[in-house]
Design a protein around this motif. Structure first.
Motif, PDB file in Angstrom:
ATOM      1  N   LYS A 245      14.909 -10.840   0.350  1.00 18.18           N
ATOM      2  CA  LYS A 245      13.529 -10.593   0.740  1.00 18.18           C
ATOM      3  C   LYS A 245      12.714 -10.127  -0.467  1.00 18.18           C
ATOM      4  CE  LYS A 245      14.809  -9.138   5.419  1.00 18.18           C
ATOM      5  NZ  LYS A 245      14.876  -8.008   6.371  1.00 18.18           N
ATOM      6  N   GLN A 246      11.522 -10.664  -0.601  1.00 18.08           N
ATOM      7  CA  GLN A 246      10.613 -10.156  -1.609  1.00 18.08           C
ATOM      8  C   GLN A 246      10.217  -8.719  -1.213  1.00 18.08           C
ATOM      9  OE1 GLN A 246       7.417 -12.880  -2.930  1.00 18.08           O
ATOM     10  NE2 GLN A 246       8.316 -14.381  -1.552  1.00 18.08           N
ATOM     11  N   PRO A 247       9.878  -7.877  -2.186  1.00 23.57           N
ATOM     12  CA  PRO A 247       9.544  -6.480  -1.863  1.00 23.57           C
ATOM     13  C   PRO A 247       8.492  -6.313  -0.772  1.00 23.57           C
ATOM     14  CG  PRO A 247       9.867  -6.700  -4.206  1.00 23.57           C
ATOM     15  CD  PRO A 247       9.941  -8.097  -3.639  1.00 23.57           C
ATOM     16  N   VAL A 248       7.425  -7.090  -0.827  1.00 27.55           N
ATOM     17  CA  VAL A 248       6.383  -6.971   0.194  1.00 27.55           C
ATOM     18  C   VAL A 248       6.927  -7.368   1.557  1.00 27.55           C
ATOM     19  CG1 VAL A 248       4.216  -7.985   1.016  1.00 27.55           C
ATOM     20  CG2 VAL A 248       4.391  -7.174  -1.342  1.00 27.55           C
ATOM     21  N   GLU A 249       7.710  -8.436   1.619  1.00 29.46           N
ATOM     22  CA  GLU A 249       8.297  -8.866   2.888  1.00 29.46           C
ATOM     23  C   GLU A 249       9.234  -7.793   3.436  1.00 29.46           C
ATOM     24  OE1 GLU A 249       8.301 -13.464   1.217  1.00 29.46           O
ATOM     25  OE2 GLU A 249      10.188 -12.482   1.755  1.00 29.46           O
ATOM     26  N   TRP A 250      10.022  -7.215   2.556  1.00 27.56           N
ATOM     27  CA  TRP A 250      10.955  -6.162   2.969  1.00 27.56           C
ATOM     28  C   TRP A 250      10.195  -4.947   3.511  1.00 27.56           C
ATOM     29  CZ3 TRP A 250      11.170  -1.218   0.937  1.00 27.56           C
ATOM     30  CH2 TRP A 250      12.264  -0.432   1.338  1.00 27.56           C
ATOM     31  N   ALA A 251       9.186  -4.487   2.782  1.00 25.48           N
ATOM     32  CA  ALA A 251       8.440  -3.291   3.176  1.00 25.48           C
ATOM     33  C   ALA A 251       7.666  -3.519   4.469  1.00 25.48           C
ATOM     34  CB  ALA A 251       7.487  -2.867   2.058  1.00 25.48           C
ATOM     35  N   VAL A 252       7.022  -4.659   4.594  1.00 23.27           N
ATOM     36  CA  VAL A 252       6.271  -4.955   5.806  1.00 23.27           C
ATOM     37  C   VAL A 252       7.226  -5.068   6.994  1.00 23.27           C
ATOM     38  CG1 VAL A 252       4.875  -6.705   6.981  1.00 23.27           C
ATOM     39  CG2 VAL A 252       4.335  -6.036   4.637  1.00 23.27           C
ATOM     40  N   GLY A 253       8.364  -5.715   6.799  1.00 26.95           N
ATOM     41  CA  GLY A 253       9.345  -5.824   7.875  1.00 26.95           C
ATOM     42  C   GLY A 253       9.845  -4.466   8.321  1.00 26.95           C
TER      43      GLY A 253
ATOM     44  N   LYS B  27       1.269   5.863  -2.406  1.00 25.48           N
ATOM     45  CA  LYS B  27       2.705   5.927  -2.647  1.00 25.48           C
ATOM     46  C   LYS B  27       3.405   4.642  -2.213  1.00 25.48           C
ATOM     47  CE  LYS B  27       3.349  10.961  -2.438  1.00 25.48           C
ATOM     48  NZ  LYS B  27       4.005  12.085  -1.715  1.00 25.48           N
ATOM     49  N   VAL B  28       2.927   4.050  -1.124  1.00 27.95           N
ATOM     50  CA  VAL B  28       3.495   2.765  -0.674  1.00 27.95           C
ATOM     51  C   VAL B  28       3.283   1.694  -1.736  1.00 27.95           C
ATOM     52  CG1 VAL B  28       3.289   0.885   0.997  1.00 27.95           C
ATOM     53  CG2 VAL B  28       3.317   3.262   1.788  1.00 27.95           C
ATOM     54  N   LEU B  29       2.063   1.612  -2.244  1.00 24.20           N
ATOM     55  CA  LEU B  29       1.775   0.622  -3.281  1.00 24.20           C
ATOM     56  C   LEU B  29       2.531   0.935  -4.569  1.00 24.20           C
ATOM     57  CD1 LEU B  29      -2.043   0.088  -2.689  1.00 24.20           C
ATOM     58  CD2 LEU B  29      -0.199  -1.525  -2.211  1.00 24.20           C
ATOM     59  N   ALA B  30       2.708   2.227  -4.872  1.00 20.89           N
ATOM     60  CA  ALA B  30       3.487   2.602  -6.049  1.00 20.89           C
ATOM     61  C   ALA B  30       4.940   2.186  -5.884  1.00 20.89           C
ATOM     62  CB  ALA B  30       3.384   4.105  -6.289  1.00 20.89           C
ATOM     63  N   GLY B  31       5.449   2.300  -4.646  1.00 21.02           N
ATOM     64  CA  GLY B  31       6.808   1.860  -4.373  1.00 21.02           C
ATOM     65  C   GLY B  31       6.964   0.365  -4.550  1.00 21.02           C
ATOM     66  N   LEU B  32       5.985  -0.387  -4.070  1.00 16.84           N
ATOM     67  CA  LEU B  32       6.012  -1.836  -4.249  1.00 16.84           C
ATOM     68  C   LEU B  32       5.935  -2.198  -5.736  1.00 16.84           C
ATOM     69  CD1 LEU B  32       3.685  -2.982  -1.324  1.00 16.84           C
ATOM     70  CD2 LEU B  32       6.160  -3.254  -1.481  1.00 16.84           C
ATOM     71  N   LYS B  33       5.106  -1.478  -6.460  1.00 17.54           N
ATOM     72  CA  LYS B  33       5.005  -1.715  -7.902  1.00 17.54           C
ATOM     73  C   LYS B  33       6.342  -1.436  -8.586  1.00 17.54           C
ATOM     74  CE  LYS B  33       2.283  -0.494 -12.006  1.00 17.54           C
ATOM     75  NZ  LYS B  33       1.174   0.354 -12.528  1.00 17.54           N
ATOM     76  N   GLY B  34       7.015  -0.380  -8.139  1.00 16.65           N
ATOM     77  CA  GLY B  34       8.317  -0.054  -8.698  1.00 16.65           C
ATOM     78  C   GLY B  34       9.340  -1.145  -8.454  1.00 16.65           C
ATOM     79  N   MET B  35       9.184  -1.865  -7.351  1.00 15.31           N
ATOM     80  CA  MET B  35      10.085  -2.986  -7.055  1.00 15.31           C
ATOM     81  C   MET B  35       9.627  -4.273  -7.723  1.00 15.31           C
ATOM     82  SD  MET B  35      11.335  -2.546  -3.109  1.00 15.31           S
ATOM     83  CE  MET B  35       9.788  -2.057  -2.383  1.00 15.31           C
ATOM     84  N   GLY B  36       8.399  -4.268  -8.258  1.00 19.74           N
ATOM     85  CA  GLY B  36       7.926  -5.425  -9.009  1.00 19.74           C
ATOM     86  C   GLY B  36       6.972  -6.345  -8.292  1.00 19.74           C
ATOM     87  N   GLN B  37       6.394  -5.895  -7.157  1.00 25.19           N
ATOM     88  CA  GLN B  37       5.501  -6.800  -6.428  1.00 25.19           C
ATOM     89  C   GLN B  37       4.422  -6.035  -5.681  1.00 25.19           C
ATOM     90  OE1 GLN B  37       7.032  -9.125  -2.976  1.00 25.19           O
ATOM     91  NE2 GLN B  37       6.314 -10.917  -4.099  1.00 25.19           N
ATOM     92  N   VAL B  38       3.173  -6.316  -6.023  1.00 20.68           N
ATOM     93  CA  VAL B  38       2.025  -5.715  -5.361  1.00 20.68           C
ATOM     94  C   VAL B  38       1.059  -6.832  -4.974  1.00 20.68           C
ATOM     95  CG1 VAL B  38       0.101  -4.099  -5.602  1.00 20.68           C
ATOM     96  CG2 VAL B  38       2.272  -3.617  -6.727  1.00 20.68           C
ATOM     97  N   PRO B  39       0.520  -6.816  -3.744  1.00 25.25           N
ATOM     98  CA  PRO B  39      -0.460  -7.844  -3.376  1.00 25.25           C
ATOM     99  C   PRO B  39      -1.608  -7.905  -4.371  1.00 25.25           C
ATOM    100  CG  PRO B  39       0.191  -6.579  -1.445  1.00 25.25           C
ATOM    101  CD  PRO B  39       0.797  -5.885  -2.628  1.00 25.25           C
ATOM    102  N   PHE B  40      -2.057  -9.114  -4.633  1.00 28.31           N
ATOM    103  CA  PHE B  40      -3.168  -9.402  -5.536  1.00 28.31           C
ATOM    104  C   PHE B  40      -2.828  -9.179  -7.011  1.00 28.31           C
ATOM    105  CE2 PHE B  40      -5.213  -7.967  -1.506  1.00 28.31           C
ATOM    106  CZ  PHE B  40      -5.729  -9.193  -1.132  1.00 28.31           C
TER     107      PHE B  40
END
Length: 426
Positions: A297-305, A324-337
């Motif tokens: 799963k891509q990070p965004v898909e994982w987090a949203v799921g 913090k959620v967006l920072a977590g996604l950034k830490g995994m390497g994927q942020v929307p936009f």
């Protein structure tokens, strides 16, 4: 080819065409789930944020520039959080396809620097992402955010910039090897005239900048414009297989489908280039149930799921937690936009680095603390309870033993969400 169970197939539908199942969703049959995911009724949801136009700081005015940058960051946070909300709330494939097209026509706000333009592009993905690829491709080739991202503002008569034309052929419609350099150059000429102003989300066609002389593209000569160039690319016989191949790669498996499956998908795509028909054909194809078609799963898909499973709505989180959620996604390497390049995000094992794993656990812990875990706290079979909650088919003995030693429900959820059985969609 091994075939997964009916329950696993339903879960795969939710993973691949949505953002994971909600609790109880796996008890519904496969055909009913297909009908729900691919339904055409419009969904409601939180309205997009109102984004006022940002002023242009005078040259040398450091304070005004600092304020403008702060406002841009705030607007991007609002748009990103709003989209995560829609992903969590959505019941159909619309948001997943908007996410897919965002990675396909990958555009980053790092260069565009306008949440308004990114939001306008996002709305096109949502409105047209399950319709005709012809209409979508025509919209994207004159999309303001994409024009800024790929230097379309520098493309003018007498001095064509080839960036947008090249990527349109190589990454969006045809793939490498199915066009010549002359097609790129002549295509760039066809795209001249389109510009983006700071005060509008809509591109402007300036006739004086357009090269109206004949162009020869794919061996055909005429006074082609942007729409004409898009149509010529889509008319190439290689385009259909390329487009359905990219959908398969991102939604089903990194392994190319069997030749017979490709033929069926191309036939569904048809002369109308029907994206919805392709999705339906994918779900109905025997290869969709291949047990080997696992995907990280891509990070965004994982987090949203995970938010869907836990009943968390981003709109209910405070600004600090959303950051913090967006920072977590950034830490995994994927942020929307914020895709890293016009080629979009990586896939597969690229998301399984040590640093990404640490960020994933931290984000899972943050989200678990936001959830109501009352039912899980009361359960005497918590390991199976969290499996059902997350929609996992089964735990391996290794994972089950690791989870059995955890007594805190939030920590149990966090660790379970980072287990291979959840991080990988089987």
């Amino acid at each position: 080819m091994g075939e997964i169970s009916e329950r696993a197939a339903v879960r795969r539908l939710h993973d691949r065409f949505g953002f994971g199942p909600r609790p109880g969703a796996l008890g519904v049959g496969f055909e009913t789930t297909v009908a729900r995911l691919f339904g055409t009724a419009a969904e409601g949801g939180v309205a997009p944020p109102a984004l006022p136009a940002l002023g242009v700081a005078a040259k040398g005015d450091k304070e005004a520039k600092k304020a403008a940058n702060k406002s841009r960051a705030r607007q991007e946070l609002e748009v990103s959080s709003w989209w995560l909300e829609r992903m969590v709330a959505g019941e159909r494939a619309t948001e997943r396809m908007a996410w897919f097209w965002h990675g396909h026509f990958a555009t980053s706000n790092q260069k565009v620097r306008s949440a308004q333009l990114m939001l306008a592009q996002n709305q096109v993905f949502r409105a047209q992402g399950r319709g005709s690829f012809t209409a979508l491709a025509r919209a994207m080739i004159v999309d303001a955010a994409l024009i800024k991202w790929l230097d379309g503002n520098d493309n003018r008569k007498g001095s064509p910039n080839e960036n947008l034309a090249r990527e349109f052929l190589e990454l969006f419609t045809l793939g490498i090897g199915h066009y010549a350099e002359v097609d790129v150059f002549e295509g760039a000429r066809a795209l001249t005239g389109w510009t983006v102003r700071r005060t509008s989300v809509k591109p402007v066609f300036r006739a004086k900048r357009h090269d109206g002389d004949p162009k020869t593209i794919f061996g055909k000569t005429g006074d082609f414009d942007a729409a004409g160039f898009a149509d010529l690319a889509l008319a190439k016989p290689e385009s259909a297989a390329f487009v359905v191949g990219r959908i398969w790669f991102r939604l089903v498996s990194a392994t190319p489908p069997p030749a017979a499956t490709v033929e069926r998908l191309v036939a569904a795509y048809g002369s109308g280039r029907d994206i919805q028909a392709v999705l339906t054909a994918i779900a109905a194809d025997p290869a969709f149930r291949d047990s080997a078609s696992a995907m990280v799963k891509q990070p965004v898909e994982w987090a949203v799921g995970l938010m869907r499973a836990l009943g968390i709505r981003p709109s209910a989180l405070d600004d600090k937690t959303r950051l913090k959620v967006l920072a977590g996604l950034k830490g995994m390497g994927q942020v929307p936009f914020r895709p890293p390049s016009v080629g979009g995000w990586p896939s597969g094992a690229s998301w399984l680095t040590t640093s990404a794993g640490v960020a994933r656990l931290q984000l899972a812990q943050l989200l678990a603390k936001q959830a109501d875990l009352g039912q899980l706290e009361k359960s005497s079979a918590r390991v199976d309870g969290v499996r059902v909650l997350l929609g996992v088919d089964a735990w391996t003995d290794r994972t089950r033993n690791a989870l059995a030693g955890l007594t805190d429900p939030a920590q149990l959820i966090a660790v379970a969400a980072c287990a291979p059985e959840y991080v990988v969609s089987g």
